[in-house]
Design a protein around this motif. Sequence first.
Motif, PDB file in Angstrom:
ATOM      1  N   ARG A 113       0.723  -1.065  -0.093  1.00  0.00           N
ATOM      2  CA  ARG A 113       0.123  -0.042  -0.205  1.00  0.00           C
ATOM      3  C   ARG A 113       0.833   1.419  -0.038  1.00  0.00           C
ATOM      4  O   ARG A 113       1.727   1.298   0.905  1.00  0.00           O
ATOM      5  CB  ARG A 113      -0.793  -0.166   1.124  1.00  0.00           C
ATOM      6  CG  ARG A 113      -1.726   1.330   1.838  1.00  0.00           C
ATOM      7  CD  ARG A 113      -2.739   1.092   2.927  1.00  0.00           C
ATOM      8  NE  ARG A 113      -3.659   0.040   2.360  1.00  0.00           N
ATOM      9  CZ  ARG A 113      -4.809  -0.101   3.130  1.00  0.00           C
ATOM     10  NH1 ARG A 113      -5.007   0.850   4.050  1.00  0.00           N
ATOM     11  NH2 ARG A 113      -5.909  -0.712   2.645  1.00  0.00           N
TER      12      ARG A 113
ATOM     13  N   PRO B 241      -0.759  -5.906  -5.572  1.00  0.00           N
ATOM     14  CA  PRO B 241      -1.158  -4.464  -5.301  1.00  0.00           C
ATOM     15  C   PRO B 241      -1.939  -4.570  -4.293  1.00  0.00           C
ATOM     16  O   PRO B 241      -2.827  -5.243  -3.785  1.00  0.00           O
ATOM     17  CB  PRO B 241      -1.915  -4.119  -6.664  1.00  0.00           C
ATOM     18  CG  PRO B 241      -1.691  -5.247  -7.561  1.00  0.00           C
ATOM     19  CD  PRO B 241      -1.285  -6.581  -6.741  1.00  0.00           C
ATOM     20  N   ASP B 242      -2.156  -3.164  -3.763  1.00  0.00           N
ATOM     21  CA  ASP B 242      -3.071  -2.631  -2.774  1.00  0.00           C
ATOM     22  C   ASP B 242      -3.474  -1.212  -3.131  1.00  0.00           C
ATOM     23  O   ASP B 242      -2.925  -0.530  -4.289  1.00  0.00           O
ATOM     24  CB  ASP B 242      -2.702  -2.951  -1.220  1.00  0.00           C
ATOM     25  CG  ASP B 242      -3.903  -2.862  -0.463  1.00  0.00           C
ATOM     26  OD1 ASP B 242      -4.751  -3.479  -0.282  1.00  0.00           O
ATOM     27  OD2 ASP B 242      -3.947  -1.612   0.567  1.00  0.00           O
ATOM     28  N   LEU B 243      -4.114  -0.573  -2.213  1.00  0.00           N
ATOM     29  CA  LEU B 243      -4.443   0.823  -2.499  1.00  0.00           C
ATOM     30  C   LEU B 243      -3.122   1.600  -2.904  1.00  0.00           C
ATOM     31  O   LEU B 243      -2.032   1.510  -2.189  1.00  0.00           O
ATOM     32  CB  LEU B 243      -4.841   1.373  -0.802  1.00  0.00           C
ATOM     33  CG  LEU B 243      -5.493   2.778  -0.690  1.00  0.00           C
ATOM     34  CD1 LEU B 243      -6.885   2.515  -1.105  1.00  0.00           C
ATOM     35  CD2 LEU B 243      -5.367   2.944   0.696  1.00  0.00           C
TER      36      LEU B 243
ATOM     37  N   ARG C 234      -6.855 -11.453 -13.260  1.00  0.00           N
ATOM     38  CA  ARG C 234      -6.377 -10.710 -11.887  1.00  0.00           C
ATOM     39  C   ARG C 234      -6.993  -9.371 -11.451  1.00  0.00           C
ATOM     40  O   ARG C 234      -7.414  -8.861 -10.223  1.00  0.00           O
ATOM     41  CB  ARG C 234      -4.764 -10.857 -11.524  1.00  0.00           C
ATOM     42  CG  ARG C 234      -4.451 -10.335 -10.423  1.00  0.00           C
ATOM     43  CD  ARG C 234      -5.017 -10.727  -8.950  1.00  0.00           C
ATOM     44  NE  ARG C 234      -4.518 -10.211  -7.785  1.00  0.00           N
ATOM     45  CZ  ARG C 234      -5.174  -9.232  -7.180  1.00  0.00           C
ATOM     46  NH1 ARG C 234      -6.359  -8.577  -7.742  1.00  0.00           N
ATOM     47  NH2 ARG C 234      -4.679  -8.763  -5.988  1.00  0.00           N
TER      48      ARG C 234
ATOM     49  N   PHE D   7     -13.860   4.153  -6.220  1.00  0.00           N
ATOM     50  CA  PHE D   7     -13.713   3.874  -7.521  1.00  0.00           C
ATOM     51  C   PHE D   7     -12.427   3.816  -8.367  1.00  0.00           C
ATOM     52  O   PHE D   7     -11.851   4.258  -9.550  1.00  0.00           O
ATOM     53  CB  PHE D   7     -14.347   5.175  -8.439  1.00  0.00           C
ATOM     54  CG  PHE D   7     -15.272   4.583  -9.754  1.00  0.00           C
ATOM     55  CD1 PHE D   7     -16.338   3.941  -9.633  1.00  0.00           C
ATOM     56  CD2 PHE D   7     -14.686   4.945 -11.021  1.00  0.00           C
ATOM     57  CE1 PHE D   7     -16.884   3.421 -10.830  1.00  0.00           C
ATOM     58  CE2 PHE D   7     -15.424   4.497 -12.098  1.00  0.00           C
ATOM     59  CZ  PHE D   7     -16.602   3.744 -12.103  1.00  0.00           C
TER      60      PHE D   7
ATOM     61  N   VAL E  79     -12.034   9.901  -4.251  1.00  0.00           N
ATOM     62  CA  VAL E  79     -11.587  11.017  -3.442  1.00  0.00           C
ATOM     63  C   VAL E  79     -11.834  12.246  -3.896  1.00  0.00           C
ATOM     64  O   VAL E  79     -11.949  13.368  -2.958  1.00  0.00           O
ATOM     65  CB  VAL E  79      -9.987  10.978  -3.277  1.00  0.00           C
ATOM     66  CG1 VAL E  79      -9.081  11.139  -4.501  1.00  0.00           C
ATOM     67  CG2 VAL E  79      -9.121  11.482  -2.040  1.00  0.00           C
TER      68      VAL E  79
ATOM     69  N   ALA F 267     -15.511   0.570  -0.609  1.00  0.00           N
ATOM     70  CA  ALA F 267     -14.312   0.011  -1.500  1.00  0.00           C
ATOM     71  C   ALA F 267     -13.103   0.996  -1.687  1.00  0.00           C
ATOM     72  O   ALA F 267     -12.575   1.259  -2.633  1.00  0.00           O
ATOM     73  CB  ALA F 267     -14.705  -0.308  -2.696  1.00  0.00           C
TER      74      ALA F 267
ATOM     75  N   GLY G  51     -15.562  -4.058   0.271  1.00  0.00           N
ATOM     76  CA  GLY G  51     -14.730  -4.349  -0.594  1.00  0.00           C
ATOM     77  C   GLY G  51     -13.244  -3.967  -0.082  1.00  0.00           C
ATOM     78  O   GLY G  51     -12.232  -4.338  -0.172  1.00  0.00           O
TER      79      GLY G  51
ATOM     80  N   ASN H  88     -13.845  -9.478  -0.085  1.00  0.00           N
ATOM     81  CA  ASN H  88     -12.639  -8.963  -1.063  1.00  0.00           C
ATOM     82  C   ASN H  88     -11.695 -10.027  -1.495  1.00  0.00           C
ATOM     83  O   ASN H  88     -10.592  -9.544  -1.828  1.00  0.00           O
ATOM     84  CB  ASN H  88     -12.190  -7.505  -0.435  1.00  0.00           C
ATOM     85  CG  ASN H  88     -11.508  -7.669   0.643  1.00  0.00           C
ATOM     86  OD1 ASN H  88     -10.738  -8.758   1.006  1.00  0.00           O
ATOM     87  ND2 ASN H  88     -11.384  -6.748   1.436  1.00  0.00           N
TER      88      ASN H  88
END
Length: 549
Positions: A207, A278-280, A319, A352, A376, A426, A448, A475
């Motif tokens: 992240r 991957p993440d945020l 993925r 989104f 955001v 999410a 999510g 998730n």
Amino acid sequence: MSSDTVRVLLIEDDPIQARLIQKLLADRRDPSFAVTVADRLAAGLKRLGEGGTDLVLLDLILPDSQELETFVRVKAQAPDVPVIVQTGIADAMMAGRAVEQGAQDYLVKDHITSASLLRSIRYVMERSRARTGEWNSPMFRLAQQQFLKAAQIMGLDDNLRQRLLFPQRTQMVSFPFRRERSEDIETVFGYRVQHVLTMGPTKGGIRYHQDVNLGEVAALAMWMTWKCALMSLPFGGAKGGVRVDPGTLTKAELERLTRRYTSEIISMIGPDKDIPAPDLGTDERVMAWIMDTYSQQVGYTVPAVVTGKPVVLGGSLGRKEATGRGLVYVIEEAAKHIGFGLTEATAVVQGFGNVGMHVAKFLADCGVKVIAVSDVTTGIYHPAGLSIDAVLGHVERNRVLAGYPGAEPIGNPEMLELPCDILVPAALQQQITIENAPRLSCKLLAEGANGPTTLEADEILHERGIFVLPDILANAGGVTVSYFEWVQGLQNYMWSIEEINARLRTILIDAFGRTLRRARQDGVDMRTAAVIEGVQRITDAKLLRGLFP
Ligand code: NAD
């Protein structure tokens, strides 16, 4: 650094210097500053005694105190508040002595610029947080409380409880990377945490976010452990992060940061050890850089060191959209259980990005009317249902939702409370709280994001009969297809998208069924049931392996 306001106490008797500092810190954002000025040490100490100061900017030569004594008295009054001392050029030695005594940094008055002042404050706050606040994260407390609740219901023995309450391995690194102007070098903090090493390699995303800290990464690693166990995947949980706002970096800066971070944690990762994803704030491009950096270091190409990489580099079909797709598979099951049809249902999706946009798309494909989505920059609302394809087109062109013409803007807090059948947070953690849980107006909350709901909010939702699909179930599509990608990498064999989606659906529906049965059997909510399922598998494995030596 957090986006909060930093409360600065400026102890300075020279009004010109005080005005200069105030001017340099005025109108700053991320963070903003609230500056209080004291023109004598006595006034400064009084103010410090009242609490609420994050940082002291201290002139060492004051009418009522001189030189090092000034610093010593400030430190005695507030030992935990970081101090930056300011001195004249002639007193630079004295600043050095103050640093030896525990001042975090010093600035030479005639050389202070906006950049040097902000950088000094930033690093001082980072270092101070690294020493004191790293574990002190609401997310880590939440993850531990959820685990302790499950452990208590399971009657888990003390030894196993203590072993699982903290991660087995953590690494914290501080490293520099070069900004676009090559003379600008920035230092950031990064983490890699492995929660449970019992099940096989560890697995978990990376992240990039400006608020990441050790506690947050540890919470996410713990959730990964339960999630992988609930899905019966042969992994323990891990997570990584870098405390940086990726939105402020150019592509080249992002690449340099990623490559340096990878080399800092390289001894921890590997296809048989620990496999990032991957993440945020990270994506398949970041995974490609990690894979390349790792491969350069070992001298041959190792696709299986990361998952979520581009398909051309050995990434798995499906993925990118797996987390969103998986969410919709379990939403379908939950809707059947609750008793509503998706073609008559409405949905609201917060966030989104990778997860949110795919959930919105797949829900719309199932006939659900998606009435609001947000990122955001803004929320957008259309009571008759948004055209998700049009919204996706807008985001592809503009990167963000702001400026989308075909809907009304809506604030994030109001959006979460819109009447709808399915609410999907999410984006970020801790969005559903004791404040808004009583006002949610959905039948199904499908998580999510990781950790979007606080413990108190969970109880309110349970009492109100809102069905919750907890994060570690809802998730889990992402890590499940990551597992498929890892297997394909080890086998050097690609599966078809049909095979991937069919296997994903089977695994998620099985986990949903087991969680629901456990919830009924133990009389608990779905989250506690999911955590119990995960913890049970881990503790069974730990007991079978025994204790070394
Ligand atoms: P992302 O960076 O692709 O997208 C995040 C989205 O959230 C962006 O649209 C961003 O604008 C939005 N956002 C940020 N702050 C917001 C705010 N204050 N209000 C509203 N929207 C805001 O990240 P992602 O990969 O989609 O991850 C989102 C969540 O899902 C995270 O909690 C992550 O841990 C979790 N998750 C991701 C995956 C995955 O495969 N990517 C898997 C499991 C869980």
